[in-house]
Design a protein around this motif. Sequence first.
Motif, PDB file in Angstrom:
ATOM      1  N   SER A 165       2.211 -17.981   2.015  1.00  0.00           N
ATOM      2  CA  SER A 165       2.472 -16.558   2.304  1.00  0.00           C
ATOM      3  C   SER A 165       2.080 -15.551   1.303  1.00  0.00           C
ATOM      4  O   SER A 165       2.723 -14.544   1.397  1.00  0.00           O
ATOM      5  CB  SER A 165       3.981 -16.323   2.756  1.00  0.00           C
ATOM      6  N   GLY A 166       1.233 -15.866   0.511  1.00  0.00           N
ATOM      7  CA  GLY A 166       0.644 -14.872  -0.611  1.00  0.00           C
ATOM      8  C   GLY A 166      -0.504 -14.209   0.047  1.00  0.00           C
ATOM      9  O   GLY A 166      -0.809 -14.714   1.212  1.00  0.00           O
ATOM     10  N   SER A 167      -0.940 -13.882  -0.688  1.00  0.00           N
ATOM     11  CA  SER A 167      -2.407 -13.168  -0.324  1.00  0.00           C
ATOM     12  C   SER A 167      -3.411 -13.105  -1.355  1.00  0.00           C
ATOM     13  O   SER A 167      -3.172 -13.035  -2.627  1.00  0.00           O
ATOM     14  CB  SER A 167      -2.133 -11.716   0.092  1.00  0.00           C
ATOM     15  N   ILE A 168      -4.620 -13.014  -1.046  1.00  0.00           N
ATOM     16  CA  ILE A 168      -5.880 -13.348  -2.018  1.00  0.00           C
ATOM     17  C   ILE A 168      -6.828 -12.170  -1.442  1.00  0.00           C
ATOM     18  O   ILE A 168      -7.170 -12.146  -0.222  1.00  0.00           O
ATOM     19  CB  ILE A 168      -6.359 -14.446  -2.169  1.00  0.00           C
ATOM     20  N   PHE A 169      -7.762 -11.665  -2.423  1.00  0.00           N
ATOM     21  CA  PHE A 169      -8.824 -11.202  -1.779  1.00  0.00           C
ATOM     22  C   PHE A 169     -10.026 -12.185  -1.527  1.00  0.00           C
ATOM     23  O   PHE A 169     -10.240 -12.637  -2.548  1.00  0.00           O
ATOM     24  CB  PHE A 169      -9.359  -9.977  -2.889  1.00  0.00           C
TER      25      PHE A 169
END
Length: 129
Positions: free
Chosen positions: A43-47
């Motif tokens: 549930s994190g985010s990355i570019f």
Amino acid sequence: MSSSAVISRNEAYPVTVGYCTLFCDRFRASAVKVINEETTVNSGSIFTSSGLRALRLELSGRIYNENSPLDLLFRLSNEIQGQTFTIEYKGLIFSDCVMQKYEVTDSGKGWTEGSFTLLTHSAVREVTP
């Protein structure tokens, strides 16, 4: 007794846009970077990727009519068809510009109010002496 005063004036700067010279009272440049973002398993985010959009230049001011305003309109309608050109503004060079939009208003006083929106992907350069 002697005194001096400093007078500051912001005069219109002449900019050649295509075939005409705009005496520019207002200049604005803007750029946007598009970033794609993905959610990770926890549930994190990355570019995941990013890219620059075209640099947008907005210029407005007066165009002094050498010919009729209809001649100006005719020439601008041809330039918006895709011709690229280079402009210089206060020591900065913007090359490979494409006209995205123009607006002209005949003042009836010997000049035409004009505004241009230009796009370019080229890097901004400085005028070299």
